[in-house]
Design an enzyme around this catalytic site. Sequence first.
Site, PDB file in Angstrom:
ATOM      1  N   ASP A   1       0.825  -1.217   0.000  1.00  9.64           N
ATOM      2  CA  ASP A   1       0.000   0.000   0.000  1.00  9.64           C
ATOM      3  C   ASP A   1       0.856   1.262   0.000  1.00  9.64           C
ATOM      4  O   ASP A   1       2.042   1.236   0.333  1.00  9.64           O
ATOM      5  CB  ASP A   1      -0.956   0.009   1.193  1.00  9.64           C
ATOM      6  CG  ASP A   1      -0.232  -0.133   2.528  1.00  9.64           C
ATOM      7  OD1 ASP A   1       0.801  -0.843   2.583  1.00  9.64           O
ATOM      8  OD2 ASP A   1      -0.693   0.444   3.525  1.00  9.64           O
TER       9      ASP A   1
ATOM     10  N   GLU B   1      -0.728  -1.808   5.238  1.00  7.17           N
ATOM     11  CA  GLU B   1       0.144  -1.724   6.417  1.00  7.17           C
ATOM     12  C   GLU B   1       0.034  -0.369   7.090  1.00  7.17           C
ATOM     13  O   GLU B   1       0.209  -0.253   8.299  1.00  7.17           O
ATOM     14  CB  GLU B   1       1.606  -1.989   6.008  1.00  7.17           C
ATOM     15  CG  GLU B   1       2.576  -2.098   7.176  1.00  7.17           C
ATOM     16  CD  GLU B   1       3.054  -0.763   7.719  1.00  7.17           C
ATOM     17  OE1 GLU B   1       3.255  -0.656   8.948  1.00  7.17           O
ATOM     18  OE2 GLU B   1       3.222   0.187   6.925  1.00  7.17           O
TER      19      GLU B   1
END
Length: 396
Positions: free
Chosen positions: A84, A142
Amino acid sequence: MSLKDKLFEKLEQNEERMVEIRRHLHENPELSFKEEKTAQFIEEFYKDKDVSLTANAGNGYGIIVEIEGGAGDGPVIGIRADFDALPITEEADVEFKSKNDGVMHACGHDGHTAYMLILGEALIDLKDELKGTIKIIHQHAEEIPPGGAKSIVESGILDDLDEVYGIHLFPTLDLGDITVCPGEAMTGRSNFDLKIQGSGGHGAMPHTTHDALVAGGYFVTSAQTIVSRRMNPGDSVVVSITAFEAPGGYNVIQDSVTLRGTVRYLSMDNREPVYEEMAKLVKGLETAYDVECTLDYVYDYPVLYNTEEKIDEIEEVLTASQGSYFEKVYRDKPQAASEDFAYYLEKIPGAFIFVGAKPDGVDTAYPNHHPKFEVNEKSLLISAKAMAEIVLNKLG
């Protein structure tokens, strides 16, 4: 030719592809829990390869790739890369700049994914020479709580893991450096929002108001006494106010203000005490300034604790290669940042280590989460080889 030499040769032959993948991902970043196209890219990469793939793992777009070794029984090893990006407008001067406004890979997750894909491909090609099983964890989200790791662990898909490992790129570390930290290696994290509701009015008549802004200003300074007067001086604890929202004009005392912040701690023993002390301060604000306070305090990622014996093993394995594809491996102090890899390590023995990625020709690099963040792409091959050595130490 040894298995290590075969694996390293494949990684070296595909370094250019590794960089291309990283640049593609960098140009097309997606925020946590919205990484649909990134996940599709990862799934497409493994298409027609001899592996088992589970999509939509956990609470989002997580992907688990299982590689079964063909050389006999052995342990089940997990290796993880996150994918991400962050809500940051990129300012780095690179040809492959983000195409998505306000979104940027400013933490190196594009690099993590790129090296892991090429490493995964190489391990698939050589799986008949491996003893045991590898589970590659391509993890979503995350950066934003509750994160992706916790839900993947809770799904049970990793219940058979014997060990788990991860690598993070840091441009503030010299290229060629690999650092390890046994025990508490990254801080635990809690986040909070505080709304202070007062009674606004005319700036010339403050006595007719209950000034929420003054109460908020007092909280900003008094919150630091939690660390300086309530925590053990030997402990590592940080309280940071990161936002203070009080828009208004020159002659208007605002009706309410909102503050936001984060708390970091290197011992889980400090998680609840910080909240308890903050709650006391908030209650005091209500009495002292005649305001109403709403404290939304969320316990977030736990302290990342590296299994000490696994750090010893990694250090021994990598020391044997020191001076070849990287310069040196050494023990370093804990990192002040937090990581949801900690959820894997709460349940599974393993370790999370750091690879230097300082760009060439700079004395001081921009840190992770900075709009001018850059990584040295030579660090991708270093990461792939280091993780390969960790895997071969277990399965080779």
